[in-house]
Design an enzyme around this catalytic site. Structure first.
Site, PDB file in Angstrom:
ATOM      1  N   GLY A   1     -18.117 -81.245-122.426  1.00 34.62           N
ATOM      2  CA  GLY A   1     -19.730 -80.172-122.198  1.00 34.62           C
ATOM      3  C   GLY A   1     -20.021 -79.396-123.078  1.00 34.62           C
TER       4      GLY A   1
ATOM      5  NE  ARG B   1     -19.366 -81.749-117.096  1.00 35.22           N
ATOM      6  CZ  ARG B   1     -18.848 -80.981-117.666  1.00 35.22           C
ATOM      7  NH1 ARG B   1     -17.537 -81.236-118.884  1.00 35.22           N
ATOM      8  NH2 ARG B   1     -19.028 -80.277-117.659  1.00 35.22           N
TER       9      ARG B   1
ATOM     10  NE  ARG C   1     -10.141 -77.144-117.765  1.00 39.77           N
ATOM     11  CZ  ARG C   1      -9.610 -76.618-119.062  1.00 39.77           C
ATOM     12  NH1 ARG C   1      -8.903 -76.658-118.942  1.00 39.77           N
ATOM     13  NH2 ARG C   1     -10.796 -75.854-119.884  1.00 39.77           N
TER      14      ARG C   1
ATOM     15  CG  ASP D   1     -12.693 -73.828-117.059  1.00 42.50           C
ATOM     16  OD1 ASP D   1     -13.490 -74.132-116.335  1.00 42.50           O
ATOM     17  OD2 ASP D   1     -12.740 -73.623-118.256  1.00 42.50           O
TER      18      ASP D   1
ATOM     19  CE  LYS E   1     -16.923 -76.140-114.310  1.00 46.13           C
ATOM     20  NZ  LYS E   1     -17.273 -75.818-116.020  1.00 46.13           N
TER      21      LYS E   1
ATOM     22  CE  LYS F   1     -11.202 -77.482-123.076  1.00 44.82           C
ATOM     23  NZ  LYS F   1     -12.584 -78.193-122.552  1.00 44.82           N
TER      24      LYS F   1
ATOM     25  CB  SER G   1     -23.464 -72.244-116.733  1.00 37.86           C
ATOM     26  OG  SER G   1     -23.064 -72.974-118.016  1.00 37.86           O
TER      27      SER G   1
ATOM     28  NE  ARG H   1     -12.400 -80.343-113.867  1.00 39.48           N
ATOM     29  CZ  ARG H   1     -11.906 -79.822-114.916  1.00 39.48           C
ATOM     30  NH1 ARG H   1     -12.343 -77.563-114.864  1.00 39.48           N
ATOM     31  NH2 ARG H   1     -11.691 -80.203-116.140  1.00 39.48           N
TER      32      ARG H   1
HETATM   33  C1  S3P Z   1     -17.159 -73.146-120.911  1.00 40.31           C
HETATM   34  C2  S3P Z   1     -17.751 -72.957-119.863  1.00 40.31           C
HETATM   35  C3  S3P Z   1     -17.500 -73.489-118.804  1.00 40.31           C
HETATM   36  C4  S3P Z   1     -15.872 -73.792-118.619  1.00 40.31           C
HETATM   37  C5  S3P Z   1     -16.080 -74.925-119.336  1.00 40.31           C
HETATM   38  C6  S3P Z   1     -16.078 -74.120-120.634  1.00 40.31           C
HETATM   39  C7  S3P Z   1     -17.785 -72.676-122.296  1.00 40.31           C
HETATM   40  O1  S3P Z   1     -18.438 -74.428-118.096  1.00 40.31           O
HETATM   41  O2  S3P Z   1     -15.490 -74.323-117.415  1.00 40.31           O
HETATM   42  O3  S3P Z   1     -14.474 -75.337-119.486  1.00 40.31           O
HETATM   43  O4  S3P Z   1     -16.496 -72.895-123.266  1.00 40.31           O
HETATM   44  O5  S3P Z   1     -18.039 -72.435-122.161  1.00 40.31           O
HETATM   45  P1  S3P Z   1     -19.424 -74.064-117.491  1.00 40.31           P
HETATM   46  O6  S3P Z   1     -20.095 -73.141-118.668  1.00 40.31           O
HETATM   47  O7  S3P Z   1     -20.426 -75.018-117.079  1.00 40.31           O
HETATM   48  O8  S3P Z   1     -19.181 -73.136-115.971  1.00 40.31           O
END
Ligand code: S3P
Length: 429
Positions: A94, A122, A389, A314, A341, A22, A166, A345
């Site tokens: 997100g 969020r 999830r 994740d 999230k 993803k 992040s 969670r």
């Molecule tokens: C992601 C980063 C993570 C992860 C999300 C996908 C990404 O989030 O939890 O499922 O693709 O950059 P955060 O950057 O908010 O930690």
């Protein structure tokens, strides 16, 4: 609203590939849209989140075509997007919202981006702050929630020290940096997934990355690429969790992404005694991949904390759901991000694990789940709170519980793994 009944038992046997990763799919699509020329992306994620990215790009006038898991994108160039006529909808994603916000900050028009009920709860201050420092004007709902109204334009390069780990924030700032004058640097407290850095380099951007810091030069033109997305390790872990719990299981997962910024979960499972074997390692476009073999095996339990929590953020729901079946239980610390999230969670895991009779306690930044001595799990009605999830983690726990569990609104699994329940059924047959 679809209920899924999960009867316990059976064994997972055979081989399967996973839907495309993803995180990587989002990045390849966005960079292909910003590049000049025609890109082909194979094994593009079937995740609903990645469809949200494509529909936003479509609304920006990007010429794209989806044929099964292959996406063809004719890039619009760094400044070729059509100003969107209506607010863009990132759905539950997100990553779509935060990465597109970084791109919009450098576009000479105003755009509005929003999402579903979950996404509109969020936190977005984490991207509003650095983008505003770079020169964008961003209005949000009170408290820094979407919709975001972004007036982009000429941006200045910054050095940004991220207060939280992040990858989405890092990627947002790097994508804004692509449009800024000068070199933009992002410094991370913990090295998070580096797919954006690898993809930017692949598309021809000038980017230098070391563990902990990435620097991009503004204005580099991107060129089209043909790329293949590896299978999603974060989806694979649910099938691995099921195989670990069901005696007689022997499962082979092919072409799974093994980027070292994502594999902390494998290290943790192996340290707990999980019989996992990796073979056929190869790297395409900087992204390692390979085959994972996993068999049934007893798990000792353990503690996830510090940088490890950020590096398997994740996968923590799956690990928590394995807790009741381990010798010593599982404790997760330093994972406050779980609270922001798709749902909270920590709360959702404690609620649903307790419904199944597990001994689970919430901490401000984590969760403790007692191991086997707390007794077997029993069937329950599971409310995933719309979180993919949580639905999949609890379905795996249900496979090793007593009686038939119902997962309510199980269709939410499609946010990352639409074929999850069908794949489980097929491998258990
Ligand atoms: C992601 C980063 C993570 C992860 C999300 C996908 C990404 O989030 O939890 O499922 O693709 O950059 P955060 O950057 O908010 O930690």
């Amino acid at each position: 609203m679809t209920d899924r009944k999960i009867a316990p038992g059976g064994a997972l046997r055979g081989e399967t590939a996973l839907p495309g990763d993803k995180s990587i799919s989002h990045r390849y699509a966005l960079l292909a849209a910003l590049a000049g020329g025609k890109s082909e992306i194979e094994n593009y994620a079937s995740a609903a989140d990645c469809a949200s990215t494509l529909s936003c790009l479509d609304a920006l006038g990007v010429n794209l075509h989806l044929d099964g898991a292959r996406v063809t994108i004719r890039g619009a160039g760094l400044h070729g997007f059509r100003p969107p006529a209506t607010p863009l909808d990132a759905g539950n994603s997100g990553t779509t919202l935060r990465l597109l916000a970084g791109i919009f900050a450098g576009q000479p028009f105003e755009s509005v981006i929003t999402g579903d009920d979950s996404l509109r709860r969020r936190p977005m201050r984490r991207i509003i702050d650095p983008l505003t420092r770079m020169g964008a004007t961003i209005a949000s709902e009170e408290g820094g929630f979407p919709p975001l109204r972004i007036r982009g334009g000429r941006l200045e390069a910054i050095r940004y020290e991220m207060p939280i780990p992040s990858a989405q924030v890092k990627s947002c700032v790097l994508l804004a940096g692509l449009h800024a004058g000068g070199s933009t640097s992002v410094v991370e407290p913990v090295a998070t997934r580096d797919h954006t850095e690898l993809a930017l380099a692949e598309f021809g951007a000038h980017i230098a990355a070391t563990a902990g810091m990435a620097t991009i030069s503004g204005g580099s033109e991107l060129s089209a690429r043909s790329l293949q997305v590896p299978g999603d390790l974060s989806s694979a872990v649910f099938l691995m969790g099921a195989a670990l719990l069901l005696p007689g299981s022997e499962l082979r997962l092919t072409g799974v992404g093994l980027n070292p910024t994502r594999t902390a979960v494998l290290d943790f499972l192996v340290a707990m005694g999980a019989p996992i074997c990796i073979s056929g390692r190869r790297t395409l476009a900087g992204e390692p991949r390979g085959e994972i073999e996993v068999r049934y095996g007893p798990l000792s339990g353990g503690v996830v904390s510090g940088a490890m929590s950020a590096r398997m953020i994740d996968e923590l729901p799956m690990l928590a759901a394995l807790g009741p079946f381990t010798e010593r239980g599982i404790t997760i610390l330093d994972a406050r991000e779980l609270r922001v999230k798709e749902t909270d969670r920590i709360a959702a895991l404690v609620e649903n694990l307790r419904r199944m009779g597990a001994k689970a306690e919430s901490l401000s930044d984590g969760i403790t789940v007692a191991g086997r001595e707390a007794g077997p799990l029993r069937a329950a009605e599971i409310d995933p709170h719309g979180d993919h999830r949580i639905a999949m983690a609890m379905a795996v726990a249900a496979l090793a519980a007593e009686g038939e569990t119902t997962i309510h609104e199980a269709e939410c699994a499609a946010v990352s793994f639409p074929a999850f329940f069908d794949t489980l059924d097929r491998l258990r047959a």
